[in-house]
Design an enzyme around this catalytic site. Structure first.
Site, PDB file in Angstrom:
ATOM      1  N   ASP A   1     -25.329  59.464 -29.415  1.00 40.56           N
ATOM      2  CA  ASP A   1     -24.415  58.397 -28.982  1.00 40.56           C
ATOM      3  C   ASP A   1     -22.965  58.878 -28.831  1.00 40.56           C
ATOM      4  OD1 ASP A   1     -26.692  57.561 -30.610  1.00 40.56           O
ATOM      5  OD2 ASP A   1     -25.998  55.510 -30.367  1.00 40.56           O
TER       6      ASP A   1
ATOM      7  N   GLU B   1     -24.385  54.739 -25.128  1.00 38.86           N
ATOM      8  CA  GLU B   1     -24.276  53.284 -25.303  1.00 38.86           C
ATOM      9  C   GLU B   1     -22.935  52.850 -25.892  1.00 38.86           C
ATOM     10  OE1 GLU B   1     -26.548  51.192 -28.168  1.00 38.86           O
ATOM     11  OE2 GLU B   1     -25.848  52.424 -29.811  1.00 38.86           O
ATOM     12  N   ASN B   2     -22.187  53.806 -26.477  1.00 39.24           N
ATOM     13  CA  ASN B   2     -20.887  53.463 -27.069  1.00 39.24           C
ATOM     14  C   ASN B   2     -19.727  54.187 -26.375  1.00 39.24           C
ATOM     15  OD1 ASN B   2     -22.967  54.058 -29.645  1.00 39.24           O
ATOM     16  ND2 ASN B   2     -22.066  52.025 -29.587  1.00 39.24           N
TER      17      ASN B   2
ATOM     18  N   ASN C   1     -28.992  49.290 -28.008  1.00 40.32           N
ATOM     19  CA  ASN C   1     -28.667  47.880 -28.204  1.00 40.32           C
ATOM     20  C   ASN C   1     -27.313  47.491 -27.599  1.00 40.32           C
ATOM     21  OD1 ASN C   1     -27.911  49.641 -30.431  1.00 40.32           O
ATOM     22  ND2 ASN C   1     -27.015  47.841 -31.393  1.00 40.32           N
ATOM     23  N   HIS C   2     -26.454  48.478 -27.340  1.00 43.54           N
ATOM     24  CA  HIS C   2     -25.169  48.178 -26.706  1.00 43.54           C
ATOM     25  C   HIS C   2     -25.232  48.275 -25.177  1.00 43.54           C
ATOM     26  CE1 HIS C   2     -22.728  47.644 -30.282  1.00 43.54           C
ATOM     27  NE2 HIS C   2     -23.356  48.670 -30.823  1.00 43.54           N
TER      28      HIS C   2
ATOM     29  N   HIS D   1     -34.252  54.676 -29.904  1.00 44.05           N
ATOM     30  CA  HIS D   1     -33.021  54.087 -30.427  1.00 44.05           C
ATOM     31  C   HIS D   1     -33.423  53.080 -31.502  1.00 44.05           C
ATOM     32  CE1 HIS D   1     -28.708  53.557 -29.916  1.00 44.05           C
ATOM     33  NE2 HIS D   1     -28.901  52.277 -30.184  1.00 44.05           N
TER      34      HIS D   1
ATOM     35  N   HIS E   1     -28.823  56.018 -32.610  1.00 39.96           N
ATOM     36  CA  HIS E   1     -28.358  54.721 -33.137  1.00 39.96           C
ATOM     37  C   HIS E   1     -27.686  54.791 -34.500  1.00 39.96           C
ATOM     38  CE1 HIS E   1     -28.028  50.424 -33.828  1.00 39.96           C
ATOM     39  NE2 HIS E   1     -28.737  50.520 -34.924  1.00 39.96           N
TER      40      HIS E   1
ATOM     41  N   HIS F   1     -25.900  57.237 -35.701  1.00 40.11           N
ATOM     42  CA  HIS F   1     -24.629  57.958 -35.547  1.00 40.11           C
ATOM     43  C   HIS F   1     -24.439  59.056 -36.581  1.00 40.11           C
ATOM     44  CE1 HIS F   1     -22.448  54.835 -32.778  1.00 40.11           C
ATOM     45  NE2 HIS F   1     -23.734  54.929 -32.497  1.00 40.11           N
TER      46      HIS F   1
HETATM   47 FE   LIG Z   1     -27.212  51.470 -31.189  1.00 35.12          FE
HETATM   48 FE   LIG Z   2     -24.776  53.846 -30.952  1.00 34.37          FE
END
Ligand SMILES: [Fe+2]
Ligand SMILES: [Fe+2]
Ligand SMILES: [Fe+2]
Ligand SMILES: [Fe+2]
Ligand SMILES: [Fe+2]
Ligand SMILES: [Fe+2]
Ligand SMILES: [Fe+2]
Ligand SMILES: [Fe+2]
Lengths: 271, 271, 271, 271
Positions: free
Chosen positions: B8, B39-40, B67-68, B153, B178, B180
């Site tokens: 991520d 995603e981030n 999820n983001h 994820h 996910h 991190h």
């Molecule tokens: Fe995530």
């Molecule tokens: Fe993430």
């Protein structure tokens, strides 16, 4: 001081690997103190009093626990006779056992060991930060105790990192347990505290977090309950980390992963 | 084939570290293919179309999400023009975008990239195992595709290990994202698939999973909402892993963590 | 058609109250069809095949289940011989039993019974909305079936209200189960479907959701596991609701709570 | 004493229905005291200081809150000037506002109002049972206070029933809020405390827990985020319950649901 912390010992495979290796490693690494999380030592669920004693006799100086602390009911009544076995500190007042202990080494130095449980995606215990504050208020790192180890038994990386930063400079080591997988983020934080998000488990990694993989995967796919999970019986990796601390300040000087045996890449501290 | 997977990417710090280093690393490591979870990437929350294009222009061949995925609404309408950006495959039918893509390299070889999201302690999406089965039923590793990467994820280590074992031998790499935080359990499973529970993030680790630590800790202690979290702006560690695969079978020959810059111990593959 | 739906039958107290009263109520209320959720009928956990037969012999025409469907392993192998016992429809393909059944009454009219499980704060099953769509696509209310009952076994009121509105006009009744407390929001929705967020339990309400209150409260206070919960043995309230439907359209004409015995205020339909 | 408790007021529709009816109901029912949960009064999210004042001027004597207590940041700084507005008591020490208040009626009688939040499937606050114990240790029902109302803002029926039994005999009323659906289990427990698992909401029930149903259902089906939810604007049902207490003991003599307007079956106490 030279400390070894070992993550969740899972079942016979994990126990035997720890007991077979530990006396040699104590010597080889000149360890002063060994702490191990043993919440899964008895067939994957809890810790029996006998196995607690075997570990304490076999080279472990202090044992931490977690959400599986109460799986073995025979341990509950004996926690008071096992002062070096600590359960999460943030259980409500009146809970059997203690959330921390001070171990006095043969050389006279003292090590504070704290166990605490996170609350995100876990049982709703009391505030873990307040519990740690209360314990730390009674001890002074580099004063009344020469080192302090905080085992944060928690699901999420965010909560564990929160503990790391919050107690940075106030304990020798913040280390996570519970996920049964070692993280590769070991380091010394800005304030001098060694940190690793999870110590990993002492168990067979050809598994699902230490349990036989076939049943665990069937449960994920089918949703209908399967047989009770059994610990995987293959060769264990003993997983944790080693920290060297300054006896004057109690802070960390060096940190290195410790991994021996089984499926994971070995790592042996060379300081 | 030589693949790099990056976890991520979080905010400006993570993005810049990836973009500054990637062209050099592609050359140094003779990389054929780079996949990154982004995603981030846009200020910690989601991925803007512009940053997606910057990453794809800057040396990333395929992007996965999580999820983001939907935090940046401007991405949703553009997913169809960005075929190398994949979102978790187990969103319901009719969801914008795709859960997998096949990237054809300049040399003609093809790489399947799949993104899927776990369900434990996450949003209740469709069965991720069935979603992956459906995708894999249309491709043959070592046949129609030369390599296949599966980004799981997910929150828990158990669900990720389930994916590893279940698809062992059917894809080149199962890697989690996910949490991190990179895990230290990279290895080649019994069936020939490279595996690591989490790739870690590309971001500033002097933080709480990439976000400024002060606010994140205050939220844990106080419970009363604070300011919106901001990505930490310190020097990022670029974190992931490199895999070498056999083009005939598509299975893994070697796997090694990749970590450069920032607070974590560096790791550079030497094969 | 005159339908009675009874919520989760809990333990001996709930079972006996239902079996003692049901034949009289069938007559008194001229009931055509009785559906009961029996996921807790066997000592609070699951449904044994014998108790399933006792209920079916005792005046229940169809039985629905929920998250406790698999607590009694002896039921699993017998679900195929018990076509009027349905488990949540959104378990994965290949799960024993069926998610719906059509009961043909002595008069020849047919009633579709569907059981589905919510996903919020519950196990991550398949999409319950898609599962219901697939079942409804094979039946036509007011055509192939004269009435249709949908039991939504779910934790949150929001998910249950979502089901109510989504299937309003397509089934005779959407009723929730699982929380073991009857709601007072019974009504006929805009499209003609009777609705109540939860039917309540058939069990002793001087308890914690049907289980002995002392142990349940001790668990909340102490966190350390207690004895296995036992169903409370006091006098049960039989709780549910009665619906009268139009046989031509299958939609609801009248709905009224049904509550008899025990601690709750009684309610007896007077239509 | 004659008390009315109203459940979560949701948005303009709920607010207006309460404010339009309350002065009439106070007279008609000879109410001494009105408590209302207003955590969703401001457009569904939180409570603005102005709306708090409107409610207090409009016939509400005390306001309780819940997990939405902090949605309106402008309330936080003004909680100290609003002593009759209480937030859940089990927020950590140092949280703005108070978890309980004592309202002195014009006749001189005193009513203790407590707000507490459950922990199951909600944010991990401090132990709610200990928080209530601490408050109750400072007051004596039938002594220093003539009545006491405990609003348990919680998701699960089990946790709420636990509170009911635990404080049975020590407060006049234990009533749940948060699920936005009234339950039909109002009764006086063995020890003299009136109890209802949930008071229901004051809002438009042709909705998903008070919010517009189209968006809420789309979110359940699609998983991809939709527009921010808006409160449903149709005619509200004002939902709660009325309790008559004995001024000497503070315990309940009678309890009856209160429901007026909108889609639910009306209920007007006739004592
Ligand atoms: Fe995530
Ligand atoms: Fe993430
Ligand atoms: Fe463990
Ligand atoms: Fe654990
Ligand atoms: Fe249930
Ligand atoms: Fe149940
Ligand atoms: Fe709430
Ligand atoms: Fe609310």
């Amino acid at each position: 001081m030279r400390l070894l912390f070992l993550g969740d010992i899972v079942g016979r495979s994990g126990r035997e690997a720890v007991l077979e290796g530990l006396k040699g490693w104590r010597e080889e690494l000149s360890l002063d103190m060994v702490v191990a999380n043993a919440e899964n030592a008895s067939h994957g669920f809890g810790l029996s009093p006998q196995i607690a004693r075997d570990l304490l006799d076999g080279g472990v100086d202090a044992i931490t626990l977690g959400n599986h602390a109460w799986d073995r009911k025979d341990l509950i009544g004996q926690l008071d006779q096992l002062p070096a076995v600590v359960r999460p500190a943030n259980y409500p007042e009146g809970t059997p056992g203690q959330g921390s202990c001070v171990v006095t080494l043969p050389c006279g130095r003292k090590v504070l060991v704290i166990n605490v449980m996170g609350r995100v995606f876990m049982d709703a215990l009391d505030d873990p930060f307040r519990a740690v504050e209360q314990i730390l208020s009674k001890h002074r790192l580099g004063g009344t105790v020469h080192a302090a180890v905080l085992d944060v038994h928690a699901e999420t990386t965010s909560e564990k990192m929160g503990f790391g930063h919050l107690y940075d400079g106030r304990v020798s080591l913040v280390v996570g347990t519970h996920t049964h997988v070692p993280t590769a983020d070991h380091r010394i934080l800005r304030g001098g505290t060694a940190y690793q998000t999870d110590a990993g488990m002492c168990g067979d990694y050809d598994s699902v977090i230490g349990m036989e993989k076939e049943n665990a995967i069937r449960k994920m796919l089918k949703k209908v309950p399967t047989e009770r999970f059994q610990p995987a019986g293959g060769k264990a990796t003993v997983s944790g980390l080693m920290v060297e601390t300054d006896d004057t300040t109690g802070l960390a000087i060096r940190v290195c992963p410790f991994r021996q045996g089984g499926d994971l890449l070995p790592s042996m501290p060379n300081f």
